[in-house]
Design a protein around this motif. Structure first.
Motif, short mmCIF file in Angstrom:
data_model
loop_
_atom_site.label_atom_id
_atom_site.label_comp_id
_atom_site.label_asym_id
_atom_site.label_seq_id
_atom_site.Cartn_x
_atom_site.Cartn_y
_atom_site.Cartn_z
N PHE A 1 0.83 -1.21 0.00
CA PHE A 1 0.00 0.00 0.00
C PHE A 1 0.87 1.25 0.00
N VAL A 2 1.91 1.26 0.83
CA VAL A 2 2.80 2.42 0.89
C VAL A 2 3.49 2.62 -0.46
N ALA A 3 3.93 1.54 -1.11
CA ALA A 3 4.59 1.65 -2.41
C ALA A 3 3.64 2.23 -3.45
N VAL A 4 2.39 1.76 -3.46
CA VAL A 4 1.41 2.29 -4.42
C VAL A 4 1.16 3.77 -4.16
N MET A 5 1.02 4.15 -2.90
CA MET A 5 0.79 5.57 -2.59
C MET A 5 1.99 6.42 -2.98
N MET A 6 3.20 5.89 -2.79
CA MET A 6 4.40 6.63 -3.21
C MET A 6 4.40 6.85 -4.72
N LEU A 7 4.00 5.83 -5.47
CA LEU A 7 3.94 5.97 -6.93
C LEU A 7 2.91 7.01 -7.35
N ILE A 8 1.76 7.00 -6.69
CA ILE A 8 0.72 7.98 -7.01
C ILE A 8 1.20 9.40 -6.72
N VAL A 9 1.80 9.60 -5.55
CA VAL A 9 2.29 10.93 -5.18
C VAL A 9 3.42 11.36 -6.12
N PHE A 10 4.32 10.45 -6.47
CA PHE A 10 5.39 10.77 -7.41
C PHE A 10 4.83 11.20 -8.76
N ALA A 11 3.83 10.44 -9.25
CA ALA A 11 3.23 10.77 -10.55
C ALA A 11 2.54 12.12 -10.51
N MET A 12 1.79 12.39 -9.43
CA MET A 12 1.12 13.69 -9.32
C MET A 12 2.13 14.82 -9.23
N ASP A 13 3.21 14.63 -8.48
CA ASP A 13 4.25 15.65 -8.36
C ASP A 13 4.90 15.91 -9.71
N PHE A 14 5.16 14.85 -10.45
CA PHE A 14 5.78 15.00 -11.77
C PHE A 14 4.86 15.77 -12.72
N VAL A 15 3.57 15.42 -12.72
CA VAL A 15 2.62 16.07 -13.62
C VAL A 15 2.44 17.54 -13.24
N PHE A 16 2.27 17.83 -11.94
CA PHE A 16 2.08 19.22 -11.52
C PHE A 16 3.34 20.06 -11.77
N ASN A 17 4.50 19.47 -11.60
CA ASN A 17 5.74 20.17 -11.89
C ASN A 17 5.84 20.49 -13.37
N TRP A 18 5.48 19.52 -14.21
CA TRP A 18 5.49 19.74 -15.65
C TRP A 18 4.49 20.82 -16.05
#
Length: 85
Positions: A60-77
């Motif tokens: 669960f923690v790994a999946v949440m880390m992936l989701i947060v990473f993806a959102m951070d990447f998209v918002f940064n872009w």
């Protein structure tokens, strides 16, 4: 049916004693008795269950880390596109 209903013997359920008419120390003693009663019901997991629970939490923690990473990447872009990067 309510658990606090009167039993056939005419006694009430001791787990649901009334707080009315009790002083501070009586209420504290009642609280401690209820805590001990609840702790006796706790069931510790077996080693296999504990290992399974650990893996579920790690997944669960790994999946949440992936989701947060993806959102951070998209918002940064998006911020770089909007404000010029």
């Amino acid at each position: 049916m309510s658990e606090s209903a009167v039993t056939d013997s005419g006694e009430t359920d001791p787990r649901h004693e009334s707080r009315e008419g009790r002083n501070l120390f009586g209420r504290i003693a009642l609280f401690v008795r209820q805590v001990i009663s609840e702790l006796k019901r706790v069931v510790t997991p077996t080693r296999e269950e504990l290992i399974r629970y650990i893996w579920v939490v790690l997944a669960f923690v790994a999946v949440m880390m992936l989701i947060v990473f993806a959102m951070d990447f998209v918002f940064n872009w998006l911020a770089a596109k909007v404000f010029g990067g």
